[in-house]
Design a protein around this motif. Structure first.
Motif: not given
Lengths: 281, 466
Positions: B279-302
């Protein structure tokens, strides 16, 4: 693929698997764990190593049915395969000649504690073991633990076998009896480990607990298993699983163990309805 | 001389509205016509500065010319001569700072779309030739054995190059699939996993043995590998240890490292829960901390998992973001909200230990730091609260200490990276080479591949002299 060489039913919901994993058997030490993945769609779950046989090339794991994965695991039989088994992971339990060591095992915790008690005794310690379960039919490995202990005390919550009560009661009496106790190892449900640590704290006896948070990779990669010990964040998979029970933030551990309760329920219901559907067909 | 064509052939992409709710690949790839049109823009200049910009020195004008000549098998051959993983590189290399930056047409603002053409050739090969190495003629076996630790980009390339030179190579991989960060880190919509698998299969078809579930240091140590029949070891274990902020509340439920979040989603396929068990928790409001490619990937997955609002929280401004421009634009198009010049002070939780908010500072930019980026400074008294129910910390990673701590005689830096010669990958320990993120700290797929190529050449030289 890892073949199940032997399956044993230890209690109505606790099972033993001896699994062919020669490379792991060669390196395993007391206190370490493996991560398994049951099939291509499975999750990765950590299970403490309960024994190993280098000649046979096998590793023994013992698990209780608690969630979907362990229930699926319980359906496997001797001769079946587990898709992945990774280990030995985590740091081994610190074994040395301390003097007198009390090993406290709650429920399924007897499985990982047996190799630790054996190693402690081999090192020259006097080993006193306390084995507790809710009732007689949930007890297993009494003889195994007795064979590696100088003294064994058995308790059941309902008094159906051995002494009635919780493991913390004989633990406290031993500490109060004036016998010098140099170390306590407690393995079992988190709540039991917490109360063992609380019992020993006034006596100043170092108490090692083996924590069981949720993990994913088990190799330090994700941080899912982070716990707070002495106010410092640690990864259980690489910094543990053994920690000083007096330093553990137990409430944080309990809270983090509950993260996926809803999902676990959902996954289990889904699986149950599938199984029911298959049976009807 | 024909007139320069400065119209780069655009990459067809899934519509942002549609793609923000699915995990299918965003960029759809060129058609044959588009590929030829783009290939015709290359002026085949004699100096080919693009090749100097490529860490693995692909004959770029050569493969582009083969596309134009309708000789796709030749394009494949040229590409694979230097690059064993073209389907991956064509998708995730930062071409804009490498080959395309040095292309002569870059001065006119329209460099050859080398990355897109590379991807086109790799995809053509997979569709028309399969990815087995049947066409590669391997030299007679040298009888020398090399152990490669880790099956990410560095390990795969080192293994492929050494196998092509006739050495017997075994890769040891800790996870249950090969590919490392290509499998667990980079999401399906940017790098489909069947493409990674096909390129892993290609490496295996060269005769490379891949041992999964094998944690070197816990099973055999590096020294034991050397004592048990391997003449050389290449360390390509990457940078897998997540960094946290070390601020109050970071262990609240709902706060993930990007490594954990992405591993659950990509490797364990939590986006298909409960069909898959993780499982993974999705959430309604998700904050991704950081400005690299991994941050973009995480945000777009969420976002794709169904979050209502996803924020990128970054302490500097957009100009300083380390992520690829293209990925920032993709994220913005999909509706990710950027909260720039913002840095968390602490996380706030409820009585069940769940994160409910994030207290942040407003930041301003001061003088440039050692790295040349303007240093972010806290605006005192500027604290404000953002409501969140899931937080993903994407601050970067450092090497896992397991190898260094179980290997006698390796030298590491204070950041935990292994010291190795830049041109050969040789570590200070006899018979041991290293390359990729384990040496540089978190960097790019292609720089890891370049380091692995140099190390493979150095290992080959060493083995031949034995």
């Amino acid at each position: 693929m890892y073949k199940i060489l032997l399956k044993q039913d230890l209690t109505p919901d606790i099972y033993l698997f001896k699994v062919a994993a020669p490379a792991v058997a060669k390196k395993a030490q007391p206190g370490q764990f493996v991560v398994i993945r049951i099939n291509e769609r499975g999750e990765r779950i950590p299970l403490t190593i309960a024994g190993w046989d280098e000649d046979e090339g096998s590793v023994t794991i013992v698990f209780m049915e608690v969630g979907t994965t362990t229930r699926k695991l319980a359906l496997l039989e001797t001769g079946d395969f587990i898709t992945n088994l990774i280990g030995p992971l985590g740091l081994p339990t610190h074994i040395e000649k301390f003097g007198t060591v009390i090993c406290v095992a709650g429920g399924v915790g007897v499985a990982p504690i047996a190799p630790i008690a054996r190693a402690m005794r081999r090192e020259g310690n006097k080993v006193i073991s306390i084995l507790g379960a809710r009732s007689k039919d949930l007890l297993f490995w009494e003889d195994e633990l007795r064979s590696v202990s100088d003294q064994l005390i058995v308790t059941t919550d309902d008094g159906s076998y051995g002494r009635k009560g919780l493991v913390t009661e004989p633990l406290k009496e031993l500490l109060e009896s004036g016998e010098r106790v140099d170390r306590v190892i407690a393995i079992g449900p988190s709540i039991m480990m917490k109360f063992c640590a609380r019992t020993t704290e006034p006596f100043g006896v170092k108490t090692v607990v083996s924590l069981n948070p949720i993990m994913v990779d088990g190799t330090g990669m994700c941080g899912c298993c982070r716990v707070s010990v002495g106010g410092v964040t640690k990864f259980t998979c690489v910094d543990g699983p053994d920690f000083d029970g007096h330093q553990v933030d137990w409430d944080l551990l309990f809270a983090r163990q509950r993260i996926y309760l809803d999902e676990e329920k959902h996954s289990f219901e889904q699986w149950q309805s599938q199984v029911a559907g298959a049976v009807e067909k | 001389m024909p007139k320069l064509n400065l119209n780069r052939e655009l990459m067809p992409r899934q519509d942002p509205k549609l793609r923000s709710r699915n995990f299918n690949e965003v960029a759809l790839g060129y058609s044959a016509e588009q590929a030829k049109a783009e290939a015709s823009r290359c002026i085949q200049c004699p100096k080919c500065p693009c090749v100097d910009g490529c860490p693995v020195e692909i004959d770029i004008p050569g493969f582009i010319k083969a596309i134009l000549d309708d000789n796709m098998p030749e394009a494949v051959r040229i590409l694979k001569d230097k690059n064993s993983l073209p389907g991956i590189c064509g998708r995730v290399c930062p071409q804009e700072t490498q080959c395309e930056a040095t292309c002569v047409l870059a001065k006119k603002g329209a460099p050859s779309a080398i990355g897109r053409l590379e991807r086109y050739v790799a995809d053509w090969e997979r569709a028309n030739m399969g990815t087995s190495a049947s066409s590669v003629v391997l030299p007679p076996p040298t009888g020398k054995r090399v152990a490669v630790v880790g099956s990410g980009p560095a390990g795969l390339v080192a293994a492929a190059d050494l196998a092509k030179l006739g050495h017997s190579v075994t890769i040891f991989e800790a996870l249950h699939v090969a590919g490392g960060v290509l499998m667990y880190g980079i999401p399906e919509f940017r790098l489909p996993k069947d493409i990674v698998q096909a390129e892993v299969d290609y490496v295996a078809s060269l005769g490379v043995k891949i041992e999964l579930d094998s944690v070197v240091g816990k099973l055999e140590t590096v020294d034991e590998l050397l004592n048990n029949g391997y003449q050389a070891v290449f360390l390509g274990t990457g940078a897998g240890l997540p960094m946290f902020l070390n601020i109050p509340g970071e262990n609240l439920n709902g706060i993930y490292s990007a490594n954990e979040f992405l591993t659950r989603v990509n490797l364990m396929k939590a986006y298909r829960f409960p069909e898959y068990d993780t499982p993974v928790k999705v959430g309604k409001k998700v904050a991704v901390i950081g400005g690299g490619n991994v941050a973009m990937d995480s945000a777009r997955c969420a976002l794709r998992l169904g979050a209502d609002e996803v924020y990128i929280v970054y302490r500097r401004s957009e100009a300083e973001m380390p992520a690829r421009r293209e990925e920032v634009e993709n994220a913005q198009e999909e509706g990710i909200q950027f909260k720039l010049l913002t840095n968390p002070k602490q996380f706030l939780g409820d009585e069940q230990n769940w994160v409910v908010g994030m207290e942040c500072y407003e930041m301003e930019l001061g003088e440039p730091d050692e790295g040349g980026r303007r240093r972010p400074i806290v605006k005192e008294g500027s604290e404000f609260i953002i409501d969140v129910d899931v937080v993903i910390v994407a601050l970067g990673t450092t090497p896992n200490p397991l190898i260094a701590s179980t290997t006698e005689g390796l030298k590491t830096t204070k950041w935990g990276t292994v010291v190795a010669d830049e041109s050969t990958g040789k570590t200070v320990k006899d018979k041991v080479w290293a390359g990729g993120d384990i040496v540089t700290g978190a960097a790019t797929v292609i720089s890891a591949m370049g380091a692995a190529k140099r190390a493979a050449a150095s290992i080959d030289e060493y083995l031949n002299a034995l």
